[in-house]
Design a protein around this motif. Structure first.
Motif, short mmCIF file in Angstrom:
data_model
loop_
_atom_site.label_atom_id
_atom_site.label_comp_id
_atom_site.label_asym_id
_atom_site.label_seq_id
_atom_site.Cartn_x
_atom_site.Cartn_y
_atom_site.Cartn_z
N TRP A 186 0.73 -1.20 0.08
CA TRP A 186 -0.18 0.03 0.02
C TRP A 186 0.77 1.15 -0.03
N PRO A 187 0.35 2.34 -0.76
CA PRO A 187 1.29 3.65 -0.92
C PRO A 187 1.56 4.26 0.70
N LEU A 188 0.76 4.35 1.73
CA LEU A 188 1.09 4.66 2.99
C LEU A 188 1.62 6.11 3.11
N GLY A 189 1.09 6.81 2.34
CA GLY A 189 1.56 8.50 2.38
C GLY A 189 2.97 8.72 1.59
N GLY A 190 3.46 7.52 0.83
CA GLY A 190 4.65 7.72 0.02
C GLY A 190 4.22 8.01 -1.53
N ARG A 191 3.56 7.14 -1.98
CA ARG A 191 3.22 7.22 -3.39
C ARG A 191 1.68 6.94 -3.76
N CYS A 192 0.96 7.90 -3.38
CA CYS A 192 -0.48 7.85 -3.46
C CYS A 192 -1.29 8.85 -4.19
N LEU A 193 -2.54 8.48 -4.45
CA LEU A 193 -3.60 9.39 -5.12
C LEU A 193 -4.64 9.56 -3.91
N LEU A 194 -4.84 11.00 -3.66
CA LEU A 194 -5.55 11.49 -2.50
C LEU A 194 -6.71 12.13 -3.15
N GLY A 249 -10.26 0.23 -4.55
CA GLY A 249 -9.20 -0.43 -4.22
C GLY A 249 -8.27 0.22 -3.17
N GLY A 250 -8.67 1.56 -2.98
CA GLY A 250 -7.90 2.19 -1.72
C GLY A 250 -8.61 2.06 -0.48
N GLY A 251 -8.15 3.03 0.22
CA GLY A 251 -8.87 3.05 2.04
C GLY A 251 -8.67 4.47 2.37
N ALA A 252 -8.97 4.46 3.62
CA ALA A 252 -8.97 5.67 4.49
C ALA A 252 -7.62 5.85 5.19
N VAL A 253 -7.10 7.22 5.28
CA VAL A 253 -6.21 7.30 6.14
C VAL A 253 -6.62 8.50 7.05
N SER A 294 -7.22 7.57 0.29
CA SER A 294 -5.59 7.32 -0.22
C SER A 294 -5.79 5.77 -0.84
N ALA A 295 -5.24 5.99 -2.05
CA ALA A 295 -5.22 4.91 -3.07
C ALA A 295 -3.86 5.00 -3.89
#
Length: 565
Positions: A427-435, A448-452, A525-526
Motif C-alpha cells: 500500500w502507498p502509506l503516504g509515500g506514493r498515493c492518490l488522495l 481498491g484504496g482506503g482511508a487514512v 488514499s489509493a
C-alpha cells in the motif's frame, strides 16, 4: 555483516539489504519493471538496493533466499509418486530447483560481476520460516504467536509457531495440496478474476453480497483437528500441475484451479468479461465467510496451544483486510502485527532476519516501525526530471504545499502525493498515493484504496481498538459517520491506515491542514495509478500522474500541474 535478502521466482519477487541487523533498503522488482506481481530473479531490485546503500555484490557476506528446494522433499516426492505427471511438468519442477541453486551465478552474470570475486555464501530458508521471521523478528513484541498462511511455498500452505526473544520454535505445518490460499484463489478464478491479484477483487466484491452459498462451499474446505484445514480435492484441479506456477520474468500465472465438480455444485463460472450479477456477489460473500471460518479456526487453535495474546501474521492470506480487521472480535488476540508486505515478497526480509537472528544468534535490535525503506530522490534530481519532461511546476515551502494540497482536495480535486523514501509493501502509506476528499462519492480511480485517518481521532470515526499503521485492516466505520464520508472505498468497512506524526510527519501535516479546513480528519488514499505497481522514481510518478485524473502532484517540495492541462 551485510546480508542480501531475496524472494525469487515467486509473486512479488523482491530484494533487501540488512546491515548488522538493520534493514537499510527493500524494493519489489514489480515496481522497477512496471509489471504487477512480477515473478523471477529480482535483478533490478538488487541493483537498486546496492546502489542506494553504496555497496557492490563483492561486499556481501551472505545471500539469504526465502525458498528452500530441499525442504519437505520427501513429502513432495511421495505426492508426485501418487500422481500421473507429464514429463513437461517434471522438467518444470526440476528447472525451478536449478534456478534457485543458480541464484548467485545468475546475479553475477546479470550485474556483470566476476563470481570468483563475490565471497557471499548463499543460504536457503524454507518459505514459511521466512514468512514467520519477516513478521515476528521485526515486530515490537518480545514474544508472540506466529502464523503464516498462503497458497503454498516449499510444499507447505501454513505454518504456526511461537516466537520468543530472537528465536522461532515449536513449528507445525499444513502441507499442500490442503491450502486456504488456493481455496480463495480458486474461487477468485471461478468468479472471473483469473489474473494475478484476483483475490483482492473477490474480497471487494464480497462486501456487496450475502453468504447464501456457505453450506455448499464448506464442502470444499473444512477445519481439521490439528488446528489447520483439509480440502476436498475432487472440487479442485490444484494438484502437482497447479504447483507449477509460471514464474519466468513476468506476472505469475496459475492454471485453472477448480474442477468440473465445482460447477455441478454452485453453477457456471463467470467469464472474465461478463457483467457482475448479484449471484456473483453472493458467491464472493460466501467464499469470504468460509475463508474467515477457517482463518479464525487456525488462529484460535494457535492461541489455545500457546496462550499468548500477541500475534504476528504473514503470508498472502494476511492481505485479506476484512479478516485481519476482525481478529480482535473473533479471537482472543489483543495485539496484532502484520508487516507491510505479508505476501511472498516479504520473504526477502524474513530470510535475511532468519539468518541474522535465528541462525547466527544475534539479539534483536531492529523494529520495522515504518515502511519507508525504498529509494529516495532529492530536489535537484526531481527538478531536473520536471524540466526535461516539460512540466509546469512551482517550488514551495512546506506550509504552502500542505495548504495548497488541502485546498485542492477540499475543492473536489484529486492530488498525487510522492514524498520521501519509497514505501515497502502492498500500500502507498503516504509515500506514493492518490488522495481525495472522502466527503465526495468515490471515483473509479480510487477503487481498491482506503482511508487514512489521524491516529488520535481514529476511534471517533472507526471501531479501531488498535493502531493500523500499514493499512492491513478493514475497520467498521461508526454508523453516525457514514453519511459524512460517502466516498470511502469499501463503504462501511474500509481498509484503514491510522497515521501519527511520528510515523510520517509530512503526511500527517497535510492531514492536519485538511482537518483544519473542513473538520474531517481523514482522506481517501489509493495507489497513484489504479492497477499499476507503486512508482519508485520521479519519472514513473509523472507517467502515472498524467493518466491518474489528478489535478495536482506534490512531489518533494514541488507542486506540479499535468501536461494535459
Amino acid at each position: 555483516m551485510i546480508i542480501l535478502g531475496i524472494s525469487a521466482y515467486d509473486e512479488n519477487s523482491s530484494a533487501c539489504l540488512v546491515i548488522n541487523g538493520k534493514l537499510m533498503c527493500a524494493l519489489e522488482e514489480a515496481r522497477v519493471r512496471r509489471c504487477r506481481g512480477w515473478a523471477g530473479l529480482p535483478v533490478e531490485a538488487v541493483r537498486a538496493c546496492l546502489a542506494y546503500c553504496h555497496f557492490d555484490l563483492k561486499d556481501l557476506d551472505l545471500i539469504a533466499v526465502g525458498r528452500d528446494p530441499h525442504a519437505n522433499l520427501e513429502r513432495k516426492v511421495s505426492t508426485l509418486k501418487g500422481e500421473k505427471i507429464s514429463l513437461k511438468l517434471l522438467k518444470e519442477r526440476l528447472g525451478f530447483g536449478t534456478k534457485l541453486a543458480d541464484i548467485k551465478k545468475d546475479l553475477c552474470a546479470a550485474l556483470e560481476r566476476d563470481i570468483s570475486a563475490v565471497k557471499a555464501r548463499v543460504r536457503y530458508v524454507e518459505h514459511h520460516k521466512a514468512h514467520l521471521a519477516g513478521a515476528y523478528l521485526v515486530s515490537p513484541f518480545d514474544s508472540a504467536v506466529c502464523v503464516s498462511l498462503d497458497g503454498f511455498g516449499d510444499y507447505v500452505s501454513g505454518m504456526r509457531a511461537l516466537g520468543s526473544d530472537n528465536k522461532i520454535h515449536d513449528r507445525d505445518r499444513c502441507y499442500y495440496p490442503h491450502s486456504l490460499g488456493m481455496f480463495y484463489a480458486g474461487m477468485a478464478q471461478f468468479l472471473g478474476f483469473g489474473g494475478w491479484g484476483g483475490e483482492d477483487r473477490l474480497m471487494e466484491l464480497s462486501r456487496s453480497g450475502r453468504p447464501q452459498f456457505e453450506a455448499e462451499l464448506r464442502r470444499l474446505i473444512s477445519p481439521s483437528p490439528d488446528g489447520f484445514y483439509r480440502v476436498d480435492e475432487s472440487y479442485f484441479a490444484h494438484g502437482p500441475a497447479a504447483a507449477a506456477m509460471f514464474w519466468r520474468d513476468r506476472a505469475p500465472e496459475l492454471p485453472r484451479l477448480f474442477s468440473a465438480r465445482l460447477e455441478g455444485l454452485i453453477g457456471r463460472p463467470r467469464g472474465a468479461n461478463e457483467p457482475l450479477e448479484q449471484r456473483h456477489a453472493d458467491l464472493a460473500a460466501s467464499a469470504q465467510s468460509v475463508f474467515e471460518e477457517i482463518f479464525f479456526h487456525v488462529l484460535n487453535s494457535a492461541y489455545d496451544k500457546h496462550r499468548n495474546d500477541k500475534l504476528c501474521l504473514s503470508g498472502g492470506c494476511a492481505r485479506n483486510a476484512l479478516a485481519v480487521g476482525r481478529i480482535y472480535t473473533k479471537t482472543r488476540f489483543r495485539d496484532v502485527f502484520v508487516p507491510p508486505a505479508p505476501h511472498a515478497g516479504g520473504a526477502a526480509i524474513g530470510a535475511a532476519y532468519w539468518l541474522w537472528n535465528q541462525a547466527k544468534g544475534y539479539r534483536r535490535s531492529y523494529e520495522l516501525s515504518n515502511p519507508y525503506v525504498g529509494p529516495h530522490y532529492d530536489d535537484s534530481y526531481v527538478e531536473g526530471v520536471l524540466k526535461s519532461h516539460g512540466f509546469s511546476y512551482k517550488k514551495a515551502a512546506e506550509k504552502e504545499i500542505y495548504e495548497t494540497v488541502a485546498g485542492t482536495l477540499a475543492g473536489g480535486g484529486k492530488v498525487g502525493w510522492f514524498q520521501g523514501r519509497a514505501p515497502w509493501g502492498a500500500w502507498p502509506l503516504g509515500g506514493r498515493c492518490l488522495l481525495a476528499d472522502a466527503r465526495i462519492p468515490v471515483h473509479r480511480e480510487l477503487e481498491g484504496g482506503g482511508a487514512v485517518v489521524k491516529a488520535e481521532k481514529a476511534a471517533e470515526w472507526f471501531d479501531a481498538p488498535r493502531p493500523s499503521p500499514f493499512m492491513a485492516k478493514a475497520l467498521p466505520l461508526r454508523p453516525a459517520r457514514r453519511d459524512q464520508v460517502p466516498g470511502l472505498p469499501g463503504g462501511p468497512e474500509p481498509r484503514v491506515q491510522t497515521l501519527s506524526w511520528e510515523f510520517n510527519p509530512r503526511f500527517y501535516a497535510l492531514l492536519e491542514a485538511f482537518d483544519r479546513r473542513v473538520g474531517v480528519p481523514l482522506l481517501v488514499s489509493a495507489p497513484l495509478l489504479s492497477g499499476e505497481p507503486l512508482p519508485v522514481t520521479p519519472e514513473q510518478a509523472l507517467d502515472c500522474f498524467e493518466v491518474s485524473g489528478a489535478s495536482l502532484l506534490a512531489i518533494n517540495n514541488f507542486l506540479v500541474t499535468p501536461l494535459r492541462s
